[in-house]
Design a protein around this motif. Sequence first.
Motif, mmCIF file in Angstrom:
data_model
loop_
_atom_site.group_PDB
_atom_site.id
_atom_site.type_symbol
_atom_site.label_atom_id
_atom_site.label_comp_id
_atom_site.label_asym_id
_atom_site.label_seq_id
_atom_site.Cartn_x
_atom_site.Cartn_y
_atom_site.Cartn_z
ATOM 1 N N THR A 219 0.830 -1.209 0.000
ATOM 2 C CA THR A 219 0.000 0.000 0.000
ATOM 3 C C THR A 219 0.863 1.256 0.000
ATOM 4 N N ILE A 220 1.893 1.270 0.839
ATOM 5 C CA ILE A 220 2.779 2.435 0.906
ATOM 6 C C ILE A 220 3.477 2.656 -0.438
ATOM 7 N N VAL A 221 3.955 1.586 -1.045
ATOM 8 C CA VAL A 221 4.625 1.706 -2.351
ATOM 9 C C VAL A 221 3.655 2.236 -3.398
ATOM 10 N N ALA A 222 2.421 1.719 -3.390
ATOM 11 C CA ALA A 222 1.425 2.175 -4.368
ATOM 12 C C ALA A 222 1.127 3.659 -4.197
ATOM 13 N N PHE A 223 1.006 4.109 -2.954
ATOM 14 C CA PHE A 223 0.733 5.526 -2.711
ATOM 15 C C PHE A 223 1.911 6.409 -3.115
ATOM 16 N N ARG A 224 3.117 5.917 -2.948
ATOM 17 C CA ARG A 224 4.284 6.702 -3.343
ATOM 18 C C ARG A 224 4.406 6.816 -4.856
ATOM 19 N N LEU A 225 3.960 5.792 -5.567
ATOM 20 C CA LEU A 225 4.108 5.785 -7.030
ATOM 21 C C LEU A 225 2.971 6.517 -7.738
ATOM 22 N N ILE A 226 1.741 6.327 -7.283
ATOM 23 C CA ILE A 226 0.592 6.925 -7.990
ATOM 24 C C ILE A 226 -0.371 7.584 -6.999
ATOM 25 N N PRO A 227 0.088 8.554 -6.215
ATOM 26 C CA PRO A 227 -0.839 9.189 -5.262
ATOM 27 C C PRO A 227 -1.915 10.006 -5.948
ATOM 28 N N ARG A 228 -1.557 10.686 -7.055
ATOM 29 C CA ARG A 228 -2.530 11.561 -7.715
ATOM 30 C C ARG A 228 -3.679 10.782 -8.318
ATOM 31 N N GLU A 229 -3.382 9.593 -8.825
ATOM 32 C CA GLU A 229 -4.447 8.789 -9.427
ATOM 33 C C GLU A 229 -5.491 8.400 -8.381
ATOM 34 N N PHE A 230 -5.030 8.040 -7.195
ATOM 35 C CA PHE A 230 -5.958 7.653 -6.134
ATOM 36 C C PHE A 230 -6.772 8.852 -5.657
ATOM 37 N N ILE A 231 -6.093 9.991 -5.433
ATOM 38 C CA ILE A 231 -6.795 11.184 -4.960
ATOM 39 C C ILE A 231 -7.812 11.649 -5.994
ATOM 40 N N ARG A 232 -7.421 11.630 -7.265
ATOM 41 C CA ARG A 232 -8.341 12.051 -8.328
ATOM 42 C C ARG A 232 -9.557 11.128 -8.386
ATOM 43 N N MET A 233 -9.332 9.810 -8.332
ATOM 44 C CA MET A 233 -10.437 8.863 -8.408
ATOM 45 C C MET A 233 -11.404 9.042 -7.241
ATOM 46 N N MET A 234 -10.881 9.128 -6.022
ATOM 47 C CA MET A 234 -11.742 9.291 -4.861
ATOM 48 C C MET A 234 -12.451 10.637 -4.887
ATOM 49 N N GLY A 235 -11.729 11.688 -5.336
ATOM 50 C CA GLY A 235 -12.351 13.008 -5.427
ATOM 51 C C GLY A 235 -13.515 13.024 -6.400
ATOM 52 N N LEU A 236 -13.333 12.383 -7.552
ATOM 53 C CA LEU A 236 -14.411 12.343 -8.548
ATOM 54 C C LEU A 236 -15.598 11.529 -8.033
ATOM 55 N N TRP A 237 -15.320 10.427 -7.331
ATOM 56 C CA TRP A 237 -16.425 9.632 -6.774
ATOM 57 C C TRP A 237 -17.214 10.452 -5.765
ATOM 58 N N ILE A 238 -16.513 11.196 -4.916
ATOM 59 C CA ILE A 238 -17.199 12.029 -3.926
ATOM 60 C C ILE A 238 -17.991 13.133 -4.613
ATOM 61 N N MET A 239 -17.403 13.749 -5.645
ATOM 62 C CA MET A 239 -18.095 14.807 -6.386
ATOM 63 C C MET A 239 -19.391 14.283 -6.997
ATOM 64 N N ARG A 240 -19.323 13.082 -7.569
ATOM 65 C CA ARG A 240 -20.501 12.541 -8.238
ATOM 66 C C ARG A 240 -21.585 12.156 -7.244
ATOM 67 N N ILE A 241 -21.193 11.857 -5.994
ATOM 68 C CA ILE A 241 -22.174 11.540 -4.959
ATOM 69 C C ILE A 241 -22.805 12.809 -4.402
ATOM 70 N N VAL A 242 -21.973 13.823 -4.159
ATOM 71 C CA VAL A 242 -22.448 15.049 -3.507
ATOM 72 C C VAL A 242 -23.146 15.972 -4.490
ATOM 73 N N TYR A 243 -22.560 16.153 -5.683
ATOM 74 C CA TYR A 243 -23.089 17.118 -6.647
ATOM 75 C C TYR A 243 -23.910 16.415 -7.716
ATOM 76 N N ARG A 244 -25.003 17.035 -8.097
ATOM 77 C CA ARG A 244 -25.841 16.558 -9.184
ATOM 78 C C ARG A 244 -25.566 17.440 -10.402
ATOM 79 N N SER A 245 -24.530 17.105 -11.130
ATOM 80 C CA SER A 245 -24.145 17.932 -12.279
ATOM 81 C C SER A 245 -24.938 17.526 -13.510
ATOM 82 N N ARG A 246 -25.058 18.463 -14.435
ATOM 83 C CA ARG A 246 -25.725 18.186 -15.711
ATOM 84 C C ARG A 246 -24.942 18.861 -16.828
ATOM 85 N N ILE A 247 -25.003 18.283 -17.979
ATOM 86 C CA ILE A 247 -24.238 18.764 -19.122
ATOM 87 C C ILE A 247 -25.063 19.774 -19.903
#
Length: 289
Positions: A219-247
């Motif tokens: 886990t530590i190695v994965a976070f050191r190598l690709i921290p931005r990918e994890f933060i971006r993925m979790m951030g987008l999941w939270i955004m899609r849950i909290v915000y009701r966006s429309r195109i």
Amino acid sequence: ILTCIAVPVAIASLYLPRYPANQTRKFEWKLFYEHFVQLKYLWSQRDLRLSEIGVSYFWFLAGALMLISLQIAQEHPIDGTGFSMSAAILMAWLSGGTVVGGVIASIICRKKIELGLIPLGAIGFTIGCIFMSFFAPGSLPSNIGFGITGAFAAAYLVPLNAHLQDNCDPSNRSTVIAAGNLMDCLMGLVAVGFQLMLRNIFSIQNQFWVLAALGVVITIVAFRLIPREFIRMMGLWIMRIVYRSRIIHQDRIPEDEPSSSPIMSPTGMRCSFLSSARAPYGSSWRRNS
């Protein structure tokens, strides 16, 4: 029963696309040891090397868990059943969780290889090993832990394996796959010796603690190598849950070519992050300086 299960698979294989062989090769004695030569190419590139180390750890973990399940079936039969039935039940929990986790990860990665699943999966199978260490081997909570561990391990493997094959040179993809398969098999052998050592030293529940400690390292190695990918993925999941966006004006977003939007303030950068939750894959956002 096994024959009935195999029949639809055999029929489905007839519909696989056919590709012509790239070359015809005569028999050579070096075919017996060429896999080891192919490892040199795999290890010569850092991205491929790290990806395959991660993939091979999955097979190490799977082998260790399978052997631990056999030890549980032998020493702690489930509900008084024999060794064979207990082993089958434990493997059903482990493989069932793996199937479910693999399917979910494949759905998430259907349009884009979501590397953020790698650290998430590592966190999950580490927690799963810790969870199993608190319950008696063969009990229902322990069996559920097998399923949880298998599901998160599959979620860890799917994007990692796809990234490995997607980022290698297409002309050498078969070489990478062959060398990777050799490493996976070698790690399976390591898992046998490792679990044999563990069962002579630790109890079953303490063996899960050892696997959890290894999971923390991964886990530590994965976070050191690709921290931005994890933060971006979790951030987008939270955004899609909290915000009701429309195109709005989707017809103005190109489908084939990447689009760009000038962003000149922190507010604009937040807006771009929100927009990326709904924008098609391939769109890009940049900040003008």
